[in-house]
Design a protein around this motif. Structure first.
Motif, mmCIF file in Angstrom:
data_model
loop_
_atom_site.group_PDB
_atom_site.id
_atom_site.type_symbol
_atom_site.label_atom_id
_atom_site.label_comp_id
_atom_site.label_asym_id
_atom_site.label_seq_id
_atom_site.Cartn_x
_atom_site.Cartn_y
_atom_site.Cartn_z
ATOM 1 N N MET A 116 -12.517 6.928 -8.051
ATOM 2 C CA MET A 116 -11.312 6.400 -7.400
ATOM 3 C C MET A 116 -11.279 4.888 -7.551
ATOM 4 O O MET A 116 -12.313 4.216 -7.497
ATOM 5 C CB MET A 116 -11.313 6.770 -5.916
ATOM 6 N N LEU A 117 -10.080 4.312 -7.764
ATOM 7 C CA LEU A 117 -9.956 2.874 -7.860
ATOM 8 C C LEU A 117 -10.296 2.235 -6.516
ATOM 9 O O LEU A 117 -9.940 2.751 -5.454
ATOM 10 C CB LEU A 117 -8.528 2.490 -8.251
ATOM 11 N N CYS A 118 -10.983 1.078 -6.560
ATOM 12 C CA CYS A 118 -11.402 0.432 -5.314
ATOM 13 C C CYS A 118 -10.213 -0.061 -4.499
ATOM 14 O O CYS A 118 -10.188 0.056 -3.280
ATOM 15 C CB CYS A 118 -12.344 -0.733 -5.640
ATOM 16 N N ALA A 119 -9.265 -0.677 -5.176
ATOM 17 C CA ALA A 119 -8.039 -1.132 -4.509
ATOM 18 C C ALA A 119 -6.882 -0.693 -5.375
ATOM 19 O O ALA A 119 -6.903 -0.865 -6.591
ATOM 20 C CB ALA A 119 -8.049 -2.647 -4.352
ATOM 21 N N VAL A 120 -5.891 -0.112 -4.761
ATOM 22 C CA VAL A 120 -4.800 0.464 -5.537
ATOM 23 C C VAL A 120 -3.473 -0.170 -5.120
ATOM 24 O O VAL A 120 -2.940 0.115 -4.039
ATOM 25 C CB VAL A 120 -4.721 1.997 -5.378
ATOM 26 N N LEU A 121 -2.984 -1.049 -5.968
ATOM 27 C CA LEU A 121 -1.644 -1.602 -5.805
ATOM 28 C C LEU A 121 -0.709 -0.780 -6.683
ATOM 29 O O LEU A 121 -0.825 -0.800 -7.913
ATOM 30 C CB LEU A 121 -1.605 -3.071 -6.224
ATOM 31 N N VAL A 122 0.163 -0.026 -6.066
ATOM 32 C CA VAL A 122 1.093 0.825 -6.794
ATOM 33 C C VAL A 122 2.483 0.201 -6.750
ATOM 34 O O VAL A 122 2.980 -0.150 -5.675
ATOM 35 C CB VAL A 122 1.152 2.245 -6.190
ATOM 36 N N VAL A 123 3.063 0.050 -7.908
ATOM 37 C CA VAL A 123 4.457 -0.376 -8.011
ATOM 38 C C VAL A 123 5.329 0.873 -8.046
ATOM 39 O O VAL A 123 5.116 1.773 -8.867
ATOM 40 C CB VAL A 123 4.692 -1.222 -9.276
ATOM 41 N N LEU A 124 6.280 0.958 -7.134
ATOM 42 C CA LEU A 124 7.232 2.065 -7.103
ATOM 43 C C LEU A 124 8.555 1.547 -7.653
ATOM 44 O O LEU A 124 9.221 0.720 -7.024
ATOM 45 C CB LEU A 124 7.402 2.587 -5.673
ATOM 46 N N SER A 125 8.905 2.005 -8.838
ATOM 47 C CA SER A 125 10.186 1.644 -9.454
ATOM 48 C C SER A 125 11.220 2.673 -9.033
ATOM 49 O O SER A 125 11.117 3.850 -9.373
ATOM 50 C CB SER A 125 10.045 1.614 -10.982
ATOM 51 N N ALA A 126 12.213 2.235 -8.258
ATOM 52 C CA ALA A 126 13.177 3.151 -7.665
ATOM 53 C C ALA A 126 14.527 3.089 -8.368
ATOM 54 O O ALA A 126 15.125 2.021 -8.492
ATOM 55 C CB ALA A 126 13.365 2.821 -6.188
ATOM 56 N N ASP A 127 14.978 4.232 -8.849
ATOM 57 C CA ASP A 127 16.331 4.374 -9.365
ATOM 58 C C ASP A 127 17.023 5.419 -8.497
ATOM 59 O O ASP A 127 16.398 6.044 -7.629
ATOM 60 C CB ASP A 127 16.307 4.778 -10.836
ATOM 61 N N MET A 128 18.310 5.657 -8.723
ATOM 62 C CA MET A 128 19.051 6.438 -7.742
ATOM 63 C C MET A 128 19.575 7.771 -8.256
ATOM 64 O O MET A 128 19.651 8.751 -7.505
ATOM 65 C CB MET A 128 20.215 5.598 -7.208
ATOM 66 N N GLU A 129 19.929 7.838 -9.533
ATOM 67 C CA GLU A 129 20.623 9.027 -10.027
ATOM 68 C C GLU A 129 19.787 10.303 -9.917
ATOM 69 O O GLU A 129 20.333 11.402 -9.824
ATOM 70 C CB GLU A 129 21.065 8.818 -11.483
ATOM 71 N N GLY A 130 18.467 10.176 -9.926
ATOM 72 C CA GLY A 130 17.602 11.350 -9.858
ATOM 73 C C GLY A 130 17.068 11.659 -8.478
ATOM 74 O O GLY A 130 16.112 12.432 -8.341
ATOM 75 N N VAL A 131 17.663 11.092 -7.430
ATOM 76 C CA VAL A 131 17.233 11.367 -6.057
ATOM 77 C C VAL A 131 17.620 12.791 -5.674
ATOM 78 O O VAL A 131 18.720 13.260 -5.966
ATOM 79 C CB VAL A 131 17.847 10.335 -5.087
ATOM 80 N N SER A 132 16.739 13.465 -4.959
ATOM 81 C CA SER A 132 16.865 14.910 -4.772
ATOM 82 C C SER A 132 18.169 15.350 -4.116
ATOM 83 O O SER A 132 18.787 16.324 -4.537
ATOM 84 C CB SER A 132 15.691 15.432 -3.926
#
Length: 320
Positions: free
Chosen positions: A1-17
Motif C-alpha cells: 500500500m502507498l504510504c501517503a495517497v493523494l488522489v486527484v478526482l477529475s469530475a465531469d458531468m455527462e456520465g453521472v449516474s
C-alpha cells in the motif's frame, strides 16, 4: 500500500449516474439547477467518501465540466479530507499526485453514447492511430496512476489503450440524447473504496512519446487561423495535424482545437451562469439558442471522424 495517497478526482458531468437528459448538464437550462447540479455534487461526494475509506489520505477534486464551472459543486458538499482545487490537469505532476480517478466520464465523439464528445461537441482527436477520449488526454496530462473510471457504458466499451482500467458503469446510454441509471451512490462509494485500497497495484498510465496528433471538426475550414496559432498544420478540408515529441507538447494544440471547435457556440455562451438567478436573467434569445442547439446535438448522429465541412453543434443560421 502507498504510504501517503493523494488522489486527484477529475469530475465531469455527462456520465453521472442519475442524469438522464442533455439539458441537465447545461447551466443555461433550468433542468441543470433543478436536478443536474445536485446529482453531480452527490456523485462526486460519494466518490470522495469511498476513496477516503479505502486509504486515500487526501482527495483533490478538479471540476472538469465546462458549463456552470466554477460552481458546479460547492466546497461544503465534499466530506472532510476532500477539497476543491483549480489545478490545470497538465500541472498535476507538479503537485505530486499518487493517483487519479475519473468520475462522470462519457465516450469520445462519434460513439453512439449519451452526449458523447471529445472536450467540446464536434471535435475529434486521434493520437497516432487511436481515436481518443477525454479520459486519455487527461490521464496522459496528469502522468500518474489511473486507478478507476466511473461513467457511461459506451465509454467503457471504447476505451482502446486504456482498456483494463477499473471501470464502474453507472449509466446506460439510450442513444446519444438520453440515458438511464444502472448503479447508485452506494455502488460508487464501494468502487471508489476498492480503487484506493488497490492503488499501489496499478502502474502509472502509459503516456505517448513521439507521435502525431490529428484533429477534425465540421467547421474546420473556417478556423484555420486559430488552429495554426496553436501549432497545427492543415491536413485536409477540415483536418489538422501536429507532431509531438511528448504528450506535454499537446497542451497548446489541444487548447487551440477546443477553442476552434467551440467557436460556433461562442456568441451565445456565458461563463457567468453560476447561480439560478444569473441563469434566469440571461439573455432570452441566447438562452433559447443554447437550448435549441443542445437538443439538436443530443438528437444528432455524428461520425467518428469529420472529413468534410458539415453543420455542427450550435450552427443555427437564424441565430447568426
Amino acid at each position: 500500500m502507498l504510504c501517503a495517497v493523494l488522489v486527484v478526482l477529475s469530475a465531469d458531468m455527462e456520465g453521472v449516474s442519475q442524469l438522464r437528459l442533455a439539458r441537465e448538464i447545461f447551466a443555461a437550462c433550468p433542468e441543470y439547477w433543478l436536478t443536474g447540479k445536485r446529482r453531480f455534487e452527490e456523485e462526486v461526494a460519494a466518490s470522495c467518501e469511498g476513496l477516503l475509506a479505502g486509504g486515500a489520505t487526501e482527495v483533490v477534486v478538479l471540476d472538469n465540466h465546462g458549463s456552470g464551472n466554477p460552481t458546479n459543486f460547492a466546497a461544503d458538499a465534499l466530506p472532510p479530507g476532500a477539497r476543491l482545487e483549480t489545478w490545470n490537469l497538465w500541472d498535476v505532476p507538479k503537485h505530486g499526485a499518487d493517483a487519479m480517478v475519473q468520475v462522470g466520464y462519457h465516450a469520445r465523439g462519434g460513439v453512439d453514447g449519451f452526449l458523447s464528445h471529445t472536450y467540446v461537441p464536434g471535435l475529434r482527436l486521434r493520437c497516432g492511430d487511436e481515436l481518443i477520449s477525454e479520459s486519455h488526454g487527461r490521464a496522459w496530462a496528469a502522468r500518474t496512476r489511473l486507478i478507476g473510471i466511473i461513467g457511461n457504458d459506451a465509454h467503457e466499451k471504447t476505451l482502446g489503450s486504456l482498456s483494463g482500467t477499473p471501470f464502474l458503469v453507472v449509466q446506460r446510454s439510450k442513444g446519444h440524447g438520453a440515458a438511464e441509471p444502472v448503479a447508485g451512490l452506494d455502488a460508487v462509494r464501494e468502487f471508489a473504496r476498492t480503487c484506493a485500497a488497490h492503488a499501489a497495484d496499478v502502474r502509472p498510465v502509459d503516456v505517448p512519446g513521439e507521435t502525431r496528433l490529428a484533429a477534425s471538426m465540421p467547421n474546420g475550414a473556417a478556423v484555420e487561423a486559430t488552429m495554426r496559432e496553436g501549432g497545427w498544420t492543415r491536413a485536409g478540408d477540415v483536418e489538422y495535424e501536429v507532431a509531438l515529441r511528448t504528450w506535454e507538447d499537446a497542451r497548446e494544440p489541444v487548447g487551440a482545437a477546443m477553442l476552434a471547435g467551440f467557436s460556433p457556440m461562442a456568441p451565445a455562451w456565458s461563463s457567468d451562469l453560476t447561480s439560478p438567478e444569473q441563469a434566469d436573467a440571461y439573455d432570452p434569445a441566447k438562452r433559447e439558442w443554447l437550448g435549441a442547439a443542445i437538443e439538436e446535438w443530443a438528437d444528432a448522429s455524428e461520425p467518428e471522424w469529420f472529413a468534410e465541412t458539415a453543420r455542427g453543434f450550435g450552427e443555427h443560421p437564424d441565430l447568426r
